[in-house]
Design a protein around this motif. Structure first.
Motif, short mmCIF file in Angstrom:
data_model
loop_
_atom_site.label_atom_id
_atom_site.label_comp_id
_atom_site.label_asym_id
_atom_site.label_seq_id
_atom_site.Cartn_x
_atom_site.Cartn_y
_atom_site.Cartn_z
N UNK A 70 0.76 -1.43 0.00
CA UNK A 70 -0.03 -0.24 0.22
C UNK A 70 0.88 1.22 0.30
N UNK A 71 1.95 1.27 0.84
CA UNK A 71 3.21 2.52 0.95
C UNK A 71 3.66 2.24 -0.23
N UNK A 72 3.71 1.21 -1.16
CA UNK A 72 4.62 1.42 -2.10
C UNK A 72 3.65 1.57 -3.66
N UNK A 73 2.54 2.05 -2.95
CA UNK A 73 1.54 2.05 -4.45
C UNK A 73 1.28 3.82 -3.95
N UNK A 74 1.12 4.07 -3.19
CA UNK A 74 0.60 4.70 -2.67
C UNK A 74 1.56 6.22 -2.36
N UNK A 75 3.13 6.77 -1.54
CA UNK A 75 3.49 6.87 -1.59
C UNK A 75 3.86 8.13 -2.01
N UNK A 76 3.87 8.57 -3.80
CA UNK A 76 3.47 9.15 -4.65
C UNK A 76 2.30 10.27 -4.65
#
Length: 113
Positions: A70-76
């Motif tokens: 989830x973090x990988x997909x949403x950080x940006x």
């Protein structure tokens, strides 16, 4: 400086992210994707202005693998969405304590004037 307006603005921009619901204050029942700001220090800037430091919490999946994905997909997306209201300094996975037990959250530390 309107901290109430800042809270509402942070909640509004967080709600533009797919799967995230922004709130001006912590909701009483938390689910994955719920997000809210918590005011931190107010530091003196120039003249009579202050820089506000915010901790923004976004509940993420409890499973560590899914939380990482989830973090990988949403950080940006999180950083870009928050740009109109503040500068993101840090994103840190943390535990949020609730009556039902601990939940994982992305704690975003950001500054605004």
């Amino acid at each position: 400086m309107s901290l109430v307006g800042d809270r509402a603005a942070i909640a509004a921009v967080l709600s533009t992210i797919d799967g995230v619901t922004g709130y001006a204050s912590r909701p009483s029942v938390l689910a994955a994707g719920d997000a809210w700001p918590l005011l931190g220090p107010l530091d003196r800037a120039s003249g009579y202005s202050f820089t506000a430091t915010w901790r923004v919490f976004v509940i993420i999946p409890s499973d560590e693998v899914k939380a990482s994905e989830w973090l990988d997909a949403h950080v940006d997306e999180l950083v870009e969405a928050l740009l109109p209201v503040g500068f993101v300094d840090q994103i840190l996975p943390v535990a949020v304590t609730t009556e039902a037990g601990d939940l994982l959250a992305a704690q975003i530390t950001m500054r605004s004037e």
